[in-house]
Design a protein around this motif. Structure first.
Motif, PDB file in Angstrom:
ATOM      1  N   ALA A  89      19.433 -34.463 -18.878  1.00 14.81           N
ATOM      2  CA  ALA A  89      18.887 -34.904 -17.963  1.00 14.81           C
ATOM      3  C   ALA A  89      17.371 -34.260 -17.470  1.00 14.81           C
ATOM      4  N   HIS A  90      16.604 -34.971 -16.628  1.00 17.35           N
ATOM      5  CA  HIS A  90      15.194 -34.368 -16.358  1.00 17.35           C
ATOM      6  C   HIS A  90      15.376 -33.745 -14.953  1.00 17.35           C
ATOM      7  N   GLY A  91      14.328 -32.973 -14.649  1.00 18.21           N
ATOM      8  CA  GLY A  91      14.390 -32.304 -13.318  1.00 18.21           C
ATOM      9  C   GLY A  91      14.434 -33.064 -12.281  1.00 18.21           C
ATOM     10  N   ASP A  92      13.714 -34.312 -12.326  1.00 17.26           N
ATOM     11  CA  ASP A  92      13.928 -35.247 -11.335  1.00 17.26           C
ATOM     12  C   ASP A  92      15.268 -35.923 -10.934  1.00 17.26           C
ATOM     13  N   ASP A  93      15.928 -35.981 -11.979  1.00 14.73           N
ATOM     14  CA  ASP A  93      17.431 -36.418 -11.887  1.00 14.73           C
ATOM     15  C   ASP A  93      18.117 -35.491 -11.140  1.00 14.73           C
ATOM     16  N   ALA A  94      18.080 -33.924 -11.097  1.00 10.90           N
ATOM     17  CA  ALA A  94      18.901 -32.976 -10.567  1.00 10.90           C
ATOM     18  C   ALA A  94      18.333 -33.141  -8.940  1.00 10.90           C
ATOM     19  N   ARG A  95      17.119 -33.060  -8.925  1.00 12.12           N
ATOM     20  CA  ARG A  95      16.336 -33.407  -7.320  1.00 12.12           C
ATOM     21  C   ARG A  95      17.067 -34.606  -6.680  1.00 12.12           C
ATOM     22  N   GLU A  96      17.314 -35.772  -7.245  1.00  9.05           N
ATOM     23  CA  GLU A  96      17.572 -36.909  -6.876  1.00  9.05           C
ATOM     24  C   GLU A  96      19.258 -36.731  -6.591  1.00  9.05           C
ATOM     25  N   MET A  97      20.053 -36.053  -7.302  1.00  8.08           N
ATOM     26  CA  MET A  97      21.292 -35.621  -7.210  1.00  8.08           C
ATOM     27  C   MET A  97      21.588 -34.988  -5.994  1.00  8.08           C
ATOM     28  N   MET A  98      20.665 -33.814  -6.033  1.00  7.80           N
ATOM     29  CA  MET A  98      20.846 -32.840  -4.695  1.00  7.80           C
ATOM     30  C   MET A  98      20.642 -33.717  -3.552  1.00  7.80           C
ATOM     31  N   LYS A  99      19.752 -34.804  -3.406  1.00  8.87           N
ATOM     32  CA  LYS A  99      19.429 -35.447  -2.103  1.00  8.87           C
ATOM     33  C   LYS A  99      20.754 -36.336  -1.834  1.00  8.87           C
ATOM     34  N   LEU A 100      21.261 -36.868  -2.876  1.00 12.05           N
ATOM     35  CA  LEU A 100      22.574 -37.588  -2.820  1.00 12.05           C
ATOM     36  C   LEU A 100      23.839 -36.758  -2.045  1.00 12.05           C
ATOM     37  N   ASP A 138      23.613 -33.532  -0.675  1.00 13.92           N
ATOM     38  CA  ASP A 138      23.213 -32.385   0.237  1.00 13.92           C
ATOM     39  C   ASP A 138      23.402 -33.312   1.476  1.00 13.92           C
ATOM     40  N   SER A 139      24.350 -33.371   2.178  1.00 12.42           N
ATOM     41  CA  SER A 139      24.647 -34.130   3.394  1.00 12.42           C
ATOM     42  C   SER A 139      23.852 -33.611   4.542  1.00 12.42           C
ATOM     43  N   ASN A 140      23.716 -32.111   4.614  1.00 12.47           N
ATOM     44  CA  ASN A 140      23.131 -31.700   5.631  1.00 12.47           C
ATOM     45  C   ASN A 140      21.402 -31.308   5.366  1.00 12.47           C
ATOM     46  N   SER A 141      21.287 -31.663   4.356  1.00  9.79           N
ATOM     47  CA  SER A 141      19.738 -31.309   3.911  1.00  9.79           C
ATOM     48  C   SER A 141      19.334 -29.887   3.866  1.00  9.79           C
ATOM     49  N   ASP A 142      20.049 -29.029   3.741  1.00 13.73           N
ATOM     50  CA  ASP A 142      19.903 -27.691   3.701  1.00 13.73           C
ATOM     51  C   ASP A 142      19.197 -27.030   2.359  1.00 13.73           C
ATOM     52  N   GLY A 143      19.192 -27.912   1.251  1.00  9.10           N
ATOM     53  CA  GLY A 143      18.682 -27.454  -0.142  1.00  9.10           C
ATOM     54  C   GLY A 143      19.659 -26.929  -0.840  1.00  9.10           C
ATOM     55  N   PHE A 144      20.935 -27.021  -0.461  1.00  7.41           N
ATOM     56  CA  PHE A 144      22.020 -26.216  -1.232  1.00  7.41           C
ATOM     57  C   PHE A 144      23.033 -27.095  -1.060  1.00  7.41           C
ATOM     58  N   LEU A 145      24.034 -27.106  -2.130  1.00  7.33           N
ATOM     59  CA  LEU A 145      25.400 -27.771  -2.171  1.00  7.33           C
ATOM     60  C   LEU A 145      26.635 -26.597  -1.742  1.00  7.33           C
ATOM     61  N   SER A 146      27.193 -26.947  -0.681  1.00  4.39           N
ATOM     62  CA  SER A 146      28.202 -26.226  -0.008  1.00  4.39           C
ATOM     63  C   SER A 146      29.544 -26.547  -0.994  1.00  4.39           C
ATOM     64  N   SER A 147      30.666 -25.785  -0.774  1.00  5.32           N
ATOM     65  CA  SER A 147      31.862 -26.106  -1.575  1.00  5.32           C
ATOM     66  C   SER A 147      32.590 -27.373  -0.824  1.00  5.32           C
ATOM     67  N   GLU A 196      30.497 -30.062   0.297  1.00  5.29           N
ATOM     68  CA  GLU A 196      29.898 -31.222  -0.050  1.00  5.29           C
ATOM     69  C   GLU A 196      30.086 -31.417  -1.494  1.00  5.29           C
ATOM     70  N   PHE A 197      30.302 -30.515  -2.224  1.00  2.00           N
ATOM     71  CA  PHE A 197      30.983 -30.555  -3.718  1.00  2.00           C
ATOM     72  C   PHE A 197      32.322 -31.285  -3.759  1.00  2.00           C
ATOM     73  N   GLU A 198      33.231 -30.814  -2.867  1.00  2.00           N
ATOM     74  CA  GLU A 198      34.429 -31.264  -2.650  1.00  2.00           C
ATOM     75  C   GLU A 198      34.710 -32.703  -2.421  1.00  2.00           C
ATOM     76  N   LEU A 199      33.553 -33.385  -1.720  1.00  2.00           N
ATOM     77  CA  LEU A 199      33.463 -34.841  -1.595  1.00  2.00           C
ATOM     78  C   LEU A 199      32.760 -35.562  -2.689  1.00  2.00           C
ATOM     79  N   PHE A 200      31.925 -34.764  -3.441  1.00  2.00           N
ATOM     80  CA  PHE A 200      31.565 -35.427  -4.734  1.00  2.00           C
ATOM     81  C   PHE A 200      32.633 -35.656  -5.744  1.00  2.00           C
ATOM     82  N   GLN A 201      33.435 -34.495  -5.900  1.00  2.00           N
ATOM     83  CA  GLN A 201      34.556 -34.612  -6.486  1.00  2.00           C
ATOM     84  C   GLN A 201      35.573 -35.763  -6.531  1.00  2.00           C
ATOM     85  N   LYS A 202      36.001 -35.879  -5.077  1.00  2.00           N
ATOM     86  CA  LYS A 202      36.609 -37.003  -4.666  1.00  2.00           C
ATOM     87  C   LYS A 202      36.155 -38.518  -5.251  1.00  2.00           C
ATOM     88  N   GLN A 203      34.820 -38.546  -5.065  1.00  2.00           N
ATOM     89  CA  GLN A 203      33.969 -39.790  -5.598  1.00  2.00           C
ATOM     90  C   GLN A 203      34.276 -39.883  -6.869  1.00  2.00           C
TER      91      GLN A 203
END
Length: 522
Positions: A446-457, A459-468, A470-477
């Protein structure tokens, strides 16, 4: 591909951890599996759809799950994942060695050497097949043999696309070489399925007759083996005397295989009522802890036998006491057969084995001896030498699984669902940065833009990082997405039973109570 990576890793590790509460998946094994999946998934997407209609990724994961079920170590499972990519020409053996490891490359090399082993025999008679099996067990890594057997099982499960004559040729090879070879290396569950699948393709009408006869013993919606398992377990657990002697009781059940039933009916010439072990139960007792737990365990076995005798009528002449008189290989267990017929229906007798957990563990030696015989190895010295090799391979697998988990991520729960998070969190600070996410996604193509787009999707609190969390919610999806295909198949099966296509234009009439039984055309 990120969804596929996370989903596949979770599916594999959950299958490995389901072996039992004492199973520990080491940090090194986790990293090896994650690395292999990360390398393979983009490459598998470049390969064409397989002749059986599956994607290369589907077959790679199917093989990996079979190996996980067989309790193979991470190196063998990785070899299973990588084999499709290697055979497809998307990666070289030297790249596997450099990027994954020498051990995995060695197993892949051994597996490829085994690829056309059946062509060494001009005819598949019993003698040639026996020689081939002995040759494999003498000159090849036993783990590579199991990888090859898993490949054959995956192939047999997806053989419908081939013309009948090819199905028969492949099934004959599997029946004469690979199924007995699976017996020889102790993978009995695999060998039974290989036998049944081969039987089904070689003799479809005979298979249907045997299958129908075995199913004729079923009544109601619940398989009757489950009815008897539940009944026996409940009776054993409510006995006060037994409760004082044991800390835990389990009951396992199995049906006789279709192929084994056919052999007894045809080769041995038995009448249907003489096939005694169509169903079998095994009672496993964990004796209460104490100085004389072995003695308590034996007493518990005899008490369990008394309880069973009060529950069903024991068949005279069918009981064997291998606790009082163990077999030469040390095997201990109580064997008995009971009549489970009732006023409403005559049923075949049921075989029951009773043993402690320790006896069950040690029974592997006796099972291995029987398996060696089934594999055509009747010479005692040859059998003992192979047994040493098998035990050494098993010990090596156990060691690779059970090194200490990393203590680097203090504060995070060491559980299976956090395992992917910890692998992505490379600096161990408890969160995934855009740089760490970008690194993985670039490795997936993938490209860097894809990573940034995924981070936006994510990162629910918009702090620029994925917490455990937030990642747990992604795994459920991810889990929901993965289950869609399975759900679709289930729904299609249910609909095919309930709906009838009667319209020449292929429109399906569906009656809906909610719409006042009006005819709707879809």
């Amino acid at each position: 591909m990120v969804v596929e990576l996370v989903g596949a890793f979770n599916q594999l590790t959950e299958r490995i951890m389901s072996r039992g509460p004492t199973t520990v998946l080491s940090t090194s094994s986790s990293r090896l599996l994650f690395k292999a999946l990360k390398l393979c998934i983009p490459l598998l997407h470049t390969l064409p759809i397989l002749p059986d209609g599956r994607s290369p990724l589907t077959r790679a994961l199917s093989l990996a799950l079979i190996l996980a079920d067989l309790q193979m170590d991470a190196e063998v499972i990785c070899a299973g994942i990588l084999r499709e990519v290697l055979v497809g020409g998307a990666i070289s053996m030297s790249e596997v060695k450099d990027r994954i490891g020498l051990g995995t490359a060695h197993l892949l090399h051994e597996s490829l050497r085994l690829k056309n082993i059946s062509s060494m025999a001009e005819t598949l008679d019993d003698e040639s097949a026996s020689v081939l099996r002995k040759f494999c067990l003498t000159y090849y890594d036993v783990r590579a043999i199991i990888l090859d057997l898993a490949l054959n099982l995956d192939m047999m499960r997806n053989l419908d696309y081939l013309p009948r004559y090819k199905q028969q040729i492949i099934s004959l090879e599997v029946m004469k070489i690979y199924a007995p070879l699976a017996h020889a290396v102790g993978t009995n569950i695999l060998s039974l399925e290989l036998e049944d699948l081969s039987f089904q393709y070689l003799f479809p009408f005979s298979y249907l007759y045997v299958d129908s006869w075995l199913k004729s013993h079923e009544t109601g919606s619940k398989p009757f083996i489950d009815v008897y398992k539940d009944q026996l377990l409940q009776t054993l657990r409510t006995d006060p005397s037994l409760a004082k002697m044991v800390s835990d009781i389990s009951v396992e059940g199995r049906y006789k295989s279709r192929y084994s039933t056919m052999k007894k009916l045809l080769r041995d010439g038995r009448r249907p009522e003489q096939v005694n072990d169509i169903i079998g139960l095994r009672v496993i007792l964990n004796p209460a802890s104490g100085v004389s737990s072995s003695e308590i365990g034996e007493k518990a076995c005899y008490r369990a036998r008394e309880i069973i005798q009060s529950l069903w009528t024991e068949i005279p002449g069918r009981s064997k006491d291998y606790i009082l008189k163990p077999k030469a290989n040390g095997y201990k267990s109580l064997h008995m057969a009971v009549d489970i017929s009732d006023d409403a229906r005559t049923r075949p007798m049921m075989e029951i084995q009773i043993r402690t957990a320790e006896m069950d563990k040690l029974a592997a030696g006796g099972t291995a001896s029987h398996a060696l015989y089934k594999g055509g190895l009747t010479d005692p010295d040859e059998a003992n030498r192979l047994k040493v090799i098998m035990m050494a391979a098993a010990e090596l697998a156990a060691l690779r699984l059970k090194d200490f988990p990393s203590t680097k991520h203090i504060g995070l729960d060491i559980d299976n669902r956090n395992r992917v998070f910890r692998l992505l969190d490379k600096n161990g600070d408890g969160k995934i940065s855009i740089e760490e996410l970008m690194e993985v996604m670039e490795e997936l193509g993938a490209h860097g833009d894809d990573a940034r787009e995924m981070m936006k999707l994510l990162d629910s609190n918009s702090d620029g990082f994925l917490s455990s969390d937030e990642f747990e919610l992604f795994q459920k999806q991810v889990e929901i997405l993965q289950n869609l295909d399975d759900k679709d198949v289930q729904c299609k099966t249910m609909l095919s039973k309930k709906l009838q296509i009667t319209d020449s234009s292929r429109l399906v009439p569906v009656y809906s109570n909610e719409l006042g039984d009006k005819l709707i055309l879809n």
